[in-house]
Design an enzyme around this catalytic site. Structure first.
Site, PDB file in Angstrom:
ATOM      1  N   TYR A 133      -3.969   6.155  18.034  1.00  0.00           N
ATOM      2  CA  TYR A 133      -4.053   7.360  17.200  1.00  0.00           C
ATOM      3  C   TYR A 133      -5.517   7.733  16.991  1.00  0.00           C
ATOM      4  CZ  TYR A 133       0.285   5.145  15.309  1.00  0.00           C
ATOM      5  OH  TYR A 133       1.478   4.498  15.106  1.00  0.00           O
ATOM      6  N   PRO A 189     -22.499   3.336   7.315  1.00  0.00           N
ATOM      7  CA  PRO A 189     -22.702   2.316   8.352  1.00  0.00           C
ATOM      8  C   PRO A 189     -21.488   2.222   9.286  1.00  0.00           C
ATOM      9  CG  PRO A 189     -23.280   1.432   6.192  1.00  0.00           C
ATOM     10  CD  PRO A 189     -22.661   2.781   5.961  1.00  0.00           C
ATOM     11  N   ASN A 192       0.816  -1.222   0.000  1.00  0.00           N
ATOM     12  CA  ASN A 192       0.000   0.000   0.000  1.00  0.00           C
ATOM     13  C   ASN A 192       0.843   1.263   0.000  1.00  0.00           C
ATOM     14  OD1 ASN A 192      -2.714  -0.709  -0.216  1.00  0.00           O
ATOM     15  ND2 ASN A 192      -2.807  -1.351   1.920  1.00  0.00           N
ATOM     16  N   ASN A 231      -7.411  10.781  14.468  1.00  0.00           N
ATOM     17  CA  ASN A 231      -7.502  10.825  12.992  1.00  0.00           C
ATOM     18  C   ASN A 231      -6.309  11.570  12.387  1.00  0.00           C
ATOM     19  OD1 ASN A 231     -10.233  10.226  14.020  1.00  0.00           O
ATOM     20  ND2 ASN A 231     -10.823  10.331  11.881  1.00  0.00           N
ATOM     21  N   LYS A 244      -6.685  -4.495  15.955  1.00  0.00           N
ATOM     22  CA  LYS A 244      -5.993  -3.575  16.868  1.00  0.00           C
ATOM     23  C   LYS A 244      -6.250  -3.987  18.321  1.00  0.00           C
ATOM     24  CE  LYS A 244      -4.048  -1.246  13.691  1.00  0.00           C
ATOM     25  NZ  LYS A 244      -2.607  -1.389  13.473  1.00  0.00           N
ATOM     26  N   ARG A 294     -14.656  14.615  14.819  1.00  0.00           N
ATOM     27  CA  ARG A 294     -13.479  13.782  15.062  1.00  0.00           C
ATOM     28  C   ARG A 294     -12.321  14.643  15.553  1.00  0.00           C
ATOM     29  NH1 ARG A 294     -17.089  10.907  14.203  1.00  0.00           N
ATOM     30  NH2 ARG A 294     -17.232   9.092  12.827  1.00  0.00           N
ATOM     31  N   SER A 326      -5.266   2.302  17.694  1.00  0.00           N
ATOM     32  CA  SER A 326      -6.197   3.253  17.073  1.00  0.00           C
ATOM     33  C   SER A 326      -7.329   3.576  18.035  1.00  0.00           C
ATOM     34  CB  SER A 326      -6.767   2.590  15.819  1.00  0.00           C
ATOM     35  OG  SER A 326      -7.875   3.290  15.346  1.00  0.00           O
ATOM     36  N   ALA A 327      -7.892   4.772  17.868  1.00  0.00           N
ATOM     37  CA  ALA A 327      -9.088   5.139  18.638  1.00  0.00           C
ATOM     38  C   ALA A 327     -10.252   4.211  18.315  1.00  0.00           C
ATOM     39  CB  ALA A 327      -9.474   6.581  18.315  1.00  0.00           C
ATOM     40  N   TYR A 385     -11.053  -4.835  11.137  1.00  0.00           N
ATOM     41  CA  TYR A 385      -9.863  -3.995  11.312  1.00  0.00           C
ATOM     42  C   TYR A 385      -9.693  -3.632  12.792  1.00  0.00           C
ATOM     43  CZ  TYR A 385      -6.970   0.140  11.640  1.00  0.00           C
ATOM     44  OH  TYR A 385      -6.012   1.037  12.046  1.00  0.00           O
ATOM     45  N   ASN A 430     -11.122   8.072   3.640  1.00  0.00           N
ATOM     46  CA  ASN A 430     -11.075   9.002   4.772  1.00  0.00           C
ATOM     47  C   ASN A 430     -11.347  10.437   4.317  1.00  0.00           C
ATOM     48  OD1 ASN A 430      -8.621   6.795   5.640  1.00  0.00           O
ATOM     49  ND2 ASN A 430     -10.325   7.134   7.034  1.00  0.00           N
TER      50      ASN A 430
HETATM   51  P1  NAD Z   1      -0.426   3.032   5.261  1.00  0.00           P
HETATM   52  O1  NAD Z   1      -1.267   2.031   4.546  1.00  0.00           O
HETATM   53  O2  NAD Z   1      -0.071   4.293   4.577  1.00  0.00           O
HETATM   54  O3  NAD Z   1       0.937   2.344   5.757  1.00  0.00           O
HETATM   55  C1  NAD Z   1       1.019   1.007   6.144  1.00  0.00           C
HETATM   56  C2  NAD Z   1       2.232   0.420   5.416  1.00  0.00           C
HETATM   57  O4  NAD Z   1       2.359  -0.951   5.795  1.00  0.00           O
HETATM   58  C3  NAD Z   1       2.099   0.454   3.903  1.00  0.00           C
HETATM   59  O5  NAD Z   1       3.251   1.064   3.353  1.00  0.00           O
HETATM   60  C4  NAD Z   1       1.999  -1.023   3.495  1.00  0.00           C
HETATM   61  O6  NAD Z   1       2.617  -1.259   2.239  1.00  0.00           O
HETATM   62  C5  NAD Z   1       2.705  -1.703   4.644  1.00  0.00           C
HETATM   63  N1  NAD Z   1       2.301  -3.087   4.916  1.00  0.00           N
HETATM   64  C6  NAD Z   1       1.054  -3.578   5.126  1.00  0.00           C
HETATM   65  N2  NAD Z   1       1.117  -4.885   5.405  1.00  0.00           N
HETATM   66  C7  NAD Z   1       2.417  -5.222   5.376  1.00  0.00           C
HETATM   67  C8  NAD Z   1       3.121  -6.442   5.590  1.00  0.00           C
HETATM   68  N3  NAD Z   1       2.494  -7.576   5.880  1.00  0.00           N
HETATM   69  N4  NAD Z   1       4.476  -6.434   5.498  1.00  0.00           N
HETATM   70  C9  NAD Z   1       5.149  -5.299   5.208  1.00  0.00           C
HETATM   71  N5  NAD Z   1       4.533  -4.123   4.983  1.00  0.00           N
HETATM   72  C10 NAD Z   1       3.174  -4.094   5.063  1.00  0.00           C
HETATM   73  O7  NAD Z   1      -1.161   3.337   6.653  1.00  0.00           O
HETATM   74  P2  NAD Z   1      -0.812   4.423   7.767  1.00  0.00           P
HETATM   75  O8  NAD Z   1      -1.930   5.394   7.790  1.00  0.00           O
HETATM   76  O9  NAD Z   1       0.563   4.893   7.616  1.00  0.00           O
HETATM   77  O10 NAD Z   1      -0.964   3.522   9.064  1.00  0.00           O
HETATM   78  C11 NAD Z   1       0.151   3.027   9.775  1.00  0.00           C
HETATM   79  C12 NAD Z   1      -0.352   2.260  10.993  1.00  0.00           C
HETATM   80  O11 NAD Z   1      -1.151   3.127  11.799  1.00  0.00           O
HETATM   81  C13 NAD Z   1      -1.253   1.069  10.663  1.00  0.00           C
HETATM   82  O12 NAD Z   1      -0.961   0.045  11.583  1.00  0.00           O
HETATM   83  C14 NAD Z   1      -2.649   1.599  10.900  1.00  0.00           C
HETATM   84  O13 NAD Z   1      -3.547   0.573  11.233  1.00  0.00           O
HETATM   85  C15 NAD Z   1      -2.405   2.529  12.071  1.00  0.00           C
HETATM   86  N6  NAD Z   1      -3.418   3.583  12.203  1.00  0.00           N
HETATM   87  C16 NAD Z   1      -3.661   4.410  11.146  1.00  0.00           C
HETATM   88  C17 NAD Z   1      -4.631   5.400  11.268  1.00  0.00           C
HETATM   89  C18 NAD Z   1      -4.967   6.283  10.101  1.00  0.00           C
HETATM   90  O14 NAD Z   1      -6.081   6.825  10.070  1.00  0.00           O
HETATM   91  N7  NAD Z   1      -4.070   6.506   9.154  1.00  0.00           N
HETATM   92  C19 NAD Z   1      -5.315   5.556  12.477  1.00  0.00           C
HETATM   93  C20 NAD Z   1      -5.019   4.699  13.534  1.00  0.00           C
HETATM   94  C21 NAD Z   1      -4.069   3.711  13.389  1.00  0.00           C
HETATM   95  C1  WQD Z   2     -14.261  11.152   9.445  1.00  0.00           C
HETATM   96  C2  WQD Z   2     -15.645  11.792   9.366  1.00  0.00           C
HETATM   97  C3  WQD Z   2     -17.269  10.410   8.256  1.00  0.00           C
HETATM   98  C4  WQD Z   2     -15.421  10.569   4.272  1.00  0.00           C
HETATM   99  C5  WQD Z   2     -11.257   6.029  10.367  1.00  0.00           C
HETATM  100  C6  WQD Z   2     -11.204   4.639  10.937  1.00  0.00           C
HETATM  101  C7  WQD Z   2     -10.430   4.642  12.229  1.00  0.00           C
HETATM  102  C8  WQD Z   2      -9.063   5.297  12.065  1.00  0.00           C
HETATM  103  C9  WQD Z   2      -9.156   6.633  11.399  1.00  0.00           C
HETATM  104  C10 WQD Z   2      -7.426   3.615  11.599  1.00  0.00           C
HETATM  105  C11 WQD Z   2     -16.791  10.823   9.648  1.00  0.00           C
HETATM  106  C12 WQD Z   2     -17.019  11.671   7.466  1.00  0.00           C
HETATM  107  C13 WQD Z   2     -15.700  10.738   5.606  1.00  0.00           C
HETATM  108  C14 WQD Z   2     -16.278  11.182   3.310  1.00  0.00           C
HETATM  109  C15 WQD Z   2     -17.602  12.078   5.106  1.00  0.00           C
HETATM  110  N1  WQD Z   2      -8.209   4.517  11.217  1.00  0.00           N
HETATM  111  N2  WQD Z   2     -16.778  11.466   6.027  1.00  0.00           N
HETATM  112  N3  WQD Z   2     -17.340  11.923   3.774  1.00  0.00           N
HETATM  113  O1  WQD Z   2     -14.221   7.037  10.296  1.00  0.00           O
HETATM  114  O2  WQD Z   2     -13.375   8.701  12.027  1.00  0.00           O
HETATM  115  O3  WQD Z   2     -11.926   6.875  11.288  1.00  0.00           O
HETATM  116  O4  WQD Z   2      -9.918   6.514  10.184  1.00  0.00           O
HETATM  117  O5  WQD Z   2      -7.290   3.146  12.693  1.00  0.00           O
HETATM  118  O6  WQD Z   2     -10.329   3.325  12.645  1.00  0.00           O
HETATM  119  O7  WQD Z   2     -12.531   4.182  11.161  1.00  0.00           O
HETATM  120  O8  WQD Z   2     -12.380   8.709   9.732  1.00  0.00           O
HETATM  121  O9  WQD Z   2     -11.841  10.151   7.835  1.00  0.00           O
HETATM  122  O10 WQD Z   2     -13.206   8.061   7.425  1.00  0.00           O
HETATM  123  O11 WQD Z   2     -14.244   9.971   8.638  1.00  0.00           O
HETATM  124  O12 WQD Z   2     -18.588  12.749   5.468  1.00  0.00           O
HETATM  125  O13 WQD Z   2     -16.095  11.043   2.092  1.00  0.00           O
HETATM  126  O14 WQD Z   2     -15.853  12.224   7.996  1.00  0.00           O
HETATM  127  O15 WQD Z   2     -18.621  10.047   8.202  1.00  0.00           O
HETATM  128  O16 WQD Z   2     -17.787  11.543  10.325  1.00  0.00           O
HETATM  129  P1  WQD Z   2     -13.119   7.813  10.864  1.00  0.00           P
HETATM  130  P2  WQD Z   2     -12.865   9.193   8.319  1.00  0.00           P
END
Ligand code: NAD
Ligand code: WQD
Length: 343
Positions: free
Chosen positions: A182, A298, A36, A184, A158, A236, A130-131, A154, A204
């Site tokens: 984390y 949903p 990714n 958002n 976590k 958020r 994650s939250a 997902y 997102n």
């Molecule tokens: P991202 O998808 O940009 O980065 C994740 C990376 O992991 C990618 O580069 C992907 O190629 C790599 N990857 C996935 N599976 C792998 C595997 N099996 N082996 C090696 N590489 C692998 O996502 P991000 O937003 O940078 O998220 C990083 C971490 O933070 C994740 O664990 C995610 O669940 C967590 N997180 C993200 C958010 C968010 O909203 N971005 C919120 C809370 C937690």
């Molecule tokens: C934010 C707000 C949507 C898109 C997700 C994961 C969470 C964490 C962070 C990893 C909400 C609204 C969104 C759009 C919209 N990730 N929205 N139109 O759902 O709070 O959190 O990312 O751990 O686990 O669930 O973030 O950015 O998707 O949405 O109106 O096209 O924006 O309904 O209120 P979310 P989000």
């Protein structure tokens, strides 16, 4: 000095944390399967960090790939002192369609990383939680002692990931984990050279708004305007990815100095609605973001924001960048890289 191993290192949060660690004086080695993310991130890291990144392309479920990281760190640096485990699949909707892939990748990956650490005598790990582990919170702001509940595969990965690590610490006190929940993450590095580059239609909010601003999408679909929030749209806690990255530096220092585990929220404590964010982005990009009200998505909840006090009390870290800066930095990245890392 031993280096820090980042898994998922070329992803959105991993790449920003790579730079934050280098700025704080740490050496870094990264591993990523590129499932990714783009290898072009590495060129940008070279440009921004002033040195070529030490990187292994591989899947964290592959023990040999992880062993290569430890061996390489042994020759290039003085080994590895701690791991930050970002590698995971993170799309909530996709996790409902492919739950087994999420369990296998996220939980299998975590176990494989811990096995490799055990083989190489490393005991400090920062876990990307994650939250989402709070499910639908009973009260706001959310403290770390709030009830935990997963509402999709997902989120389960976590929550179960945290439980697995807690079980491990109970059996063997030499392990120390930082469980970082984390909120958002949004925004981009202020250089505009790295940022979030989702594949396909962004799930997102901020990356979607960014694509509306740059003209790739006609309007923002606002999912629901009848939530129990001031303007009816979801609220958020958006946190600048550079603040989040610095939270990892603080967590690594905490583990090294305190030699004990820690669970903390990484958020700002401030909630913003979907309309607040669209308005702020419009100001940063100096254009209107057209919105269309659409049905609720949903699984979404009304509001979610952190009590960030514990992170400051324990690690001395707090977020310093506000919503205007998050939008301005995202816009710099999006407007100068309309197709992300693909030219
Ligand atoms: P991202 O998808 O940009 O980065 C994740 C990376 O992991 C990618 O580069 C992907 O190629 C790599 N990857 C996935 N599976 C792998 C595997 N099996 N082996 C090696 N590489 C692998 O996502 P991000 O937003 O940078 O998220 C990083 C971490 O933070 C994740 O664990 C995610 O669940 C967590 N997180 C993200 C958010 C968010 O909203 N971005 C919120 C809370 C937690
Ligand atoms: C934010 C707000 C949507 C898109 C997700 C994961 C969470 C964490 C962070 C990893 C909400 C609204 C969104 C759009 C919209 N990730 N929205 N139109 O759902 O709070 O959190 O990312 O751990 O686990 O669930 O973030 O950015 O998707 O949405 O109106 O096209 O924006 O309904 O209120 P979310 P989000």
């Amino acid at each position: 000095m031993p280096a820090i191993l980042l898994t998922g290192a070329t992803g959105y949060i991993g790449s920003h944390t790579w730079l934050a660690l280098q700025s704080a004086g740490f050496d870094v080695i990264g591993v990523d399967s590129l499932v990714n993310s783009s290898p072009k991130v590495l060129d940008r890291l070279t440009e921004l960090g002033g040195r070529e990144p030490v990187f292994v392309e591989g899947d964290v479920r592959d023990a040999a790939a992880l062993d290569r990281c430890f061996e390489l760190a042994g020759t290039r640096f003085g080994g590895i002192s701690a791991v930050v485990h970002f590698a995971a699949l993170k799309a909530v909707g996709e996790s409902n369609e492919r739950p087994l892939d999420y369990y296998e990748n996220n939980l299998g990956g975590l176990l494989s990383v811990c096995q490799a650490m055990k083989r190489h005598g490393v005991t400090d790990l920062v876990f990307s939680s994650s939250a989402t582990v709070y499910g639908k919170p009973e009260s706001l702001p959310i403290t770390e002692s709030a009830a935990l509940k997963a509402t999709n595969p997902y989120g389960q990965t976590k929550l179960i990931g945290e439980e697995l690590l807690r079980g491990l610490e109970q059996c063997d006190a030499s392990w120390h984990f930082a469980y970082l929940r984390y909120f958002n993450p949004v925004g981009a590095h202020p250089s505009g050279r790295i940022g979030e580059d989702p594949r396909g239609i962004p799930n997102n909010l901020m990356p979607y708004v960014a694509q509306v601003a740059v003209g790739k999408r006609a309007h923002l679909n606002v999912f629901g305007n009848d939530y129990d929030t001031p303007d009816g749209t979801g609220v958020r806690d958006y946190i600048h990815v550079c603040d989040l990255a610095e939270g990892h530096v603080a967590a690594l220092r905490y583990l090294a100095e305190q030699k004990r585990s820690l669970t903390v929220n990484l958020g700002t404590g401030q909630g913003y609605s979907v309309l607040d964010l669209a308005r702020a982005y419009g100001e940063a990009a100096d254009r209107e973001i057209p919105v269309v009200f659409a049905p609720r998505r949903p699984g979404d909840i009304d509001a979610c924001y952190a009590d960030p006090a514990k992170a400051f009390e324990t690690m001395g870290w707090r977020a310093t960048r506000g919503l205007a800066e998050m939008c301005a930095d995202s816009w710099r990245w999006q407007s100068s890289n309309p197709n992300g890392f693909e030219a």
